[in-house]
Design a protein around this motif. Sequence first.
Motif, PDB file in Angstrom:
ATOM      1  N   PRO A   3      -9.583  -8.754 -53.841  1.00  0.00           N
ATOM      2  CA  PRO A   3     -10.856  -8.308 -53.272  1.00  0.00           C
ATOM      3  C   PRO A   3     -11.715  -7.554 -54.284  1.00  0.00           C
ATOM      4  CG  PRO A   3      -9.034  -7.017 -52.408  1.00  0.00           C
ATOM      5  CD  PRO A   3      -8.428  -8.155 -53.171  1.00  0.00           C
ATOM      6  N   LEU A   4     -13.012  -7.641 -54.085  1.00  0.00           N
ATOM      7  CA  LEU A   4     -13.996  -6.949 -54.915  1.00  0.00           C
ATOM      8  C   LEU A   4     -14.142  -5.506 -54.474  1.00  0.00           C
ATOM      9  CD1 LEU A   4     -16.581  -6.732 -56.778  1.00  0.00           C
ATOM     10  CD2 LEU A   4     -17.855  -7.632 -54.814  1.00  0.00           C
ATOM     11  N   SER A   5     -14.253  -4.624 -55.465  1.00  0.00           N
ATOM     12  CA  SER A   5     -14.702  -3.256 -55.221  1.00  0.00           C
ATOM     13  C   SER A   5     -16.042  -3.078 -55.926  1.00  0.00           C
ATOM     14  CB  SER A   5     -13.693  -2.233 -55.746  1.00  0.00           C
ATOM     15  OG  SER A   5     -14.205  -0.911 -55.600  1.00  0.00           O
ATOM     16  N   PHE A   6     -17.035  -2.668 -55.178  1.00  0.00           N
ATOM     17  CA  PHE A   6     -18.375  -2.483 -55.737  1.00  0.00           C
ATOM     18  C   PHE A   6     -18.506  -1.068 -56.276  1.00  0.00           C
ATOM     19  CE2 PHE A   6     -22.962  -1.457 -55.224  1.00  0.00           C
ATOM     20  CZ  PHE A   6     -23.492  -2.458 -56.021  1.00  0.00           C
ATOM     21  N   ARG A 207     -24.814  -3.816 -70.554  1.00  0.00           N
ATOM     22  CA  ARG A 207     -23.824  -4.665 -69.887  1.00  0.00           C
ATOM     23  C   ARG A 207     -24.509  -5.675 -68.966  1.00  0.00           C
ATOM     24  NH1 ARG A 207     -19.279  -0.067 -68.241  1.00  0.00           N
ATOM     25  NH2 ARG A 207     -19.860   1.383 -69.904  1.00  0.00           N
ATOM     26  N   GLY A 208     -23.768  -6.715 -68.633  1.00  0.00           N
ATOM     27  CA  GLY A 208     -24.275  -7.718 -67.714  1.00  0.00           C
ATOM     28  C   GLY A 208     -23.290  -7.980 -66.599  1.00  0.00           C
ATOM     29  N   LEU A 209     -23.788  -8.573 -65.526  1.00  0.00           N
ATOM     30  CA  LEU A 209     -22.899  -9.005 -64.458  1.00  0.00           C
ATOM     31  C   LEU A 209     -21.916 -10.038 -64.999  1.00  0.00           C
ATOM     32  CD1 LEU A 209     -25.382  -9.391 -61.461  1.00  0.00           C
ATOM     33  CD2 LEU A 209     -23.554  -7.685 -61.670  1.00  0.00           C
ATOM     34  N   PRO A 210     -20.710 -10.090 -64.459  1.00  0.00           N
ATOM     35  CA  PRO A 210     -19.735 -11.068 -64.939  1.00  0.00           C
ATOM     36  C   PRO A 210     -20.295 -12.485 -64.914  1.00  0.00           C
ATOM     37  CG  PRO A 210     -18.697  -9.501 -63.450  1.00  0.00           C
ATOM     38  CD  PRO A 210     -20.170  -9.229 -63.390  1.00  0.00           C
ATOM     39  N   GLY A 211     -20.078 -13.194 -66.015  1.00  0.00           N
ATOM     40  CA  GLY A 211     -20.559 -14.559 -66.122  1.00  0.00           C
ATOM     41  C   GLY A 211     -21.911 -14.705 -66.775  1.00  0.00           C
ATOM     42  N   SER A 212     -22.569 -13.585 -67.105  1.00  0.00           N
ATOM     43  CA  SER A 212     -23.913 -13.650 -67.691  1.00  0.00           C
ATOM     44  C   SER A 212     -23.908 -13.516 -69.207  1.00  0.00           C
ATOM     45  CB  SER A 212     -24.794 -12.541 -67.100  1.00  0.00           C
ATOM     46  OG  SER A 212     -24.303 -11.252 -67.464  1.00  0.00           O
ATOM     47  N   GLY A 213     -22.724 -13.309 -69.810  1.00  0.00           N
ATOM     48  CA  GLY A 213     -22.674 -13.066 -71.246  1.00  0.00           C
ATOM     49  C   GLY A 213     -21.551 -13.801 -71.935  1.00  0.00           C
ATOM     50  N   HIS A 214     -20.809 -13.093 -72.775  1.00  0.00           N
ATOM     51  CA  HIS A 214     -19.897 -13.738 -73.716  1.00  0.00           C
ATOM     52  C   HIS A 214     -18.420 -13.433 -73.465  1.00  0.00           C
ATOM     53  CE1 HIS A 214     -23.221 -15.078 -76.270  1.00  0.00           C
ATOM     54  NE2 HIS A 214     -23.795 -13.944 -75.918  1.00  0.00           N
ATOM     55  N   VAL A 215     -18.084 -12.659 -72.475  1.00  0.00           N
ATOM     56  CA  VAL A 215     -16.682 -12.352 -72.191  1.00  0.00           C
ATOM     57  C   VAL A 215     -16.016 -13.562 -71.540  1.00  0.00           C
ATOM     58  CG1 VAL A 215     -15.106 -10.900 -70.863  1.00  0.00           C
ATOM     59  CG2 VAL A 215     -17.116  -9.881 -71.972  1.00  0.00           C
ATOM     60  N   ASP A 216     -14.826 -13.901 -72.019  1.00  0.00           N
ATOM     61  CA  ASP A 216     -14.008 -14.948 -71.403  1.00  0.00           C
ATOM     62  C   ASP A 216     -13.120 -14.272 -70.361  1.00  0.00           C
ATOM     63  OD1 ASP A 216     -12.546 -17.140 -70.722  1.00  0.00           O
ATOM     64  OD2 ASP A 216     -11.717 -17.509 -72.713  1.00  0.00           O
ATOM     65  N   PHE A 217     -13.548 -14.295 -69.122  1.00  0.00           N
ATOM     66  CA  PHE A 217     -12.870 -13.537 -68.079  1.00  0.00           C
ATOM     67  C   PHE A 217     -11.545 -14.151 -67.644  1.00  0.00           C
ATOM     68  CE2 PHE A 217     -17.173 -11.956 -67.685  1.00  0.00           C
ATOM     69  CZ  PHE A 217     -16.971 -10.608 -67.485  1.00  0.00           C
ATOM     70  N   ILE A 255     -21.648  -9.813 -55.843  1.00  0.00           N
ATOM     71  CA  ILE A 255     -20.653 -10.617 -55.121  1.00  0.00           C
ATOM     72  C   ILE A 255     -20.590 -12.028 -55.682  1.00  0.00           C
ATOM     73  CG2 ILE A 255     -20.044 -11.621 -52.887  1.00  0.00           C
ATOM     74  CD1 ILE A 255     -21.341  -9.124 -51.595  1.00  0.00           C
ATOM     75  N   ALA A 256     -21.762 -12.630 -55.893  1.00  0.00           N
ATOM     76  CA  ALA A 256     -21.812 -14.003 -56.429  1.00  0.00           C
ATOM     77  C   ALA A 256     -21.238 -14.061 -57.837  1.00  0.00           C
ATOM     78  CB  ALA A 256     -23.250 -14.507 -56.411  1.00  0.00           C
ATOM     79  N   ALA A 257     -21.567 -13.067 -58.678  1.00  0.00           N
ATOM     80  CA  ALA A 257     -21.065 -13.039 -60.044  1.00  0.00           C
ATOM     81  C   ALA A 257     -19.546 -12.882 -60.057  1.00  0.00           C
ATOM     82  CB  ALA A 257     -21.734 -11.909 -60.811  1.00  0.00           C
ATOM     83  N   TYR A 258     -19.050 -12.016 -59.196  1.00  0.00           N
ATOM     84  CA  TYR A 258     -17.600 -11.813 -59.107  1.00  0.00           C
ATOM     85  C   TYR A 258     -16.875 -13.095 -58.722  1.00  0.00           C
ATOM     86  CZ  TYR A 258     -13.173  -9.743 -57.588  1.00  0.00           C
ATOM     87  OH  TYR A 258     -11.843  -9.441 -57.422  1.00  0.00           O
ATOM     88  N   GLU A 259     -17.393 -13.734 -57.716  1.00  0.00           N
ATOM     89  CA  GLU A 259     -16.758 -14.964 -57.247  1.00  0.00           C
ATOM     90  C   GLU A 259     -16.813 -16.056 -58.311  1.00  0.00           C
ATOM     91  OE1 GLU A 259     -18.788 -15.754 -53.594  1.00  0.00           O
ATOM     92  OE2 GLU A 259     -17.542 -14.348 -52.438  1.00  0.00           O
ATOM     93  N   SER A 260     -17.860 -16.048 -59.132  1.00  0.00           N
ATOM     94  CA  SER A 260     -18.015 -17.097 -60.138  1.00  0.00           C
ATOM     95  C   SER A 260     -16.960 -17.012 -61.239  1.00  0.00           C
ATOM     96  CB  SER A 260     -19.415 -17.040 -60.755  1.00  0.00           C
ATOM     97  OG  SER A 260     -19.538 -15.958 -61.682  1.00  0.00           O
ATOM     98  N   VAL A 261     -16.481 -15.806 -61.542  1.00  0.00           N
ATOM     99  CA  VAL A 261     -15.490 -15.665 -62.604  1.00  0.00           C
ATOM    100  C   VAL A 261     -14.072 -15.547 -62.059  1.00  0.00           C
ATOM    101  CG1 VAL A 261     -17.161 -14.606 -64.153  1.00  0.00           C
ATOM    102  CG2 VAL A 261     -15.695 -13.138 -62.754  1.00  0.00           C
ATOM    103  N   MET A 262     -13.935 -15.453 -60.750  1.00  0.00           N
ATOM    104  CA  MET A 262     -12.611 -15.321 -60.155  1.00  0.00           C
ATOM    105  C   MET A 262     -12.101 -16.624 -59.582  1.00  0.00           C
ATOM    106  SD  MET A 262     -11.553 -12.223 -60.590  1.00  0.00           S
ATOM    107  CE  MET A 262     -10.251 -12.057 -59.375  1.00  0.00           C
TER     108      MET A 262
END
Length: 263
Positions: A3-6, A207-217, A255-262
Amino acid sequence: MRPLSFNQATAKYWPLVEVVKGCEGAGVRHVGLWREPVEEYGLARSAALVRDAGLTVTSLCRGGFFGADDWFDNNRRALDECAELGAPALVLVCGGLFGRTLADARGRVAAGLAALAPYALDVGVTLAVEPMHPMFTADRSVVASLSGALDLCEPYPAEAVGITLDTYHVWWDEQVLPLIGANGDRIACFQLADWVVPLPQDVLVGRGLPGSGHVDFTPLVEAVLATGYDRPIEVEVFNQDLWNRPGEEILKDTIAAYESVMT
């Protein structure tokens, strides 16, 4: 999917009441809180607000800054605040040089943990040392690597001293995956944020929301989950353009960014 924690820092200007209301309405059951908004609203009121909404607090930020004159009393208060809120981890931003040599500043962090660890055990809250990217060494944290943070943890049980693992700060480290695999019991809080370029003049808000940059999650998340990590995963993003938007939009996009990398 965990689950996500905001983390409320992702919507810096959103009042605490609205953060809780927004998370409740969006089905997000967990929040990471910061001390200043909690203090402004009142500690007991904040705890009741979160509890009555059916949410849990995954972390409280921040403690640390061991170079400051009031570090001991301030961190003891922060541990008490965590206990009141039901937060299992106090995120430690350990502080920069404070006019000292790097060795002396790091020595103060080690001494601070030694002084606070017994009380952390007493109140049932983990001191969660956050290794930060080396560019923050001078002003924010002399703990500039995951290996360095784990060395600080080593003398203590994991219940007393662990780490906050933030992808923004450790994604670049060649040793991050084996270190995670060997030290899963030390991860008290796991946070996601992306590395975007070009960095702004104020790198703190780069920083950016997950999926918006260069980190390989994917390998990072898989490595953490493989250790048995079973807590919610926070998204904590410092970004001025994001902060300027309405809180409801920030939460929706988080929420959308989290789901995209999970997934």
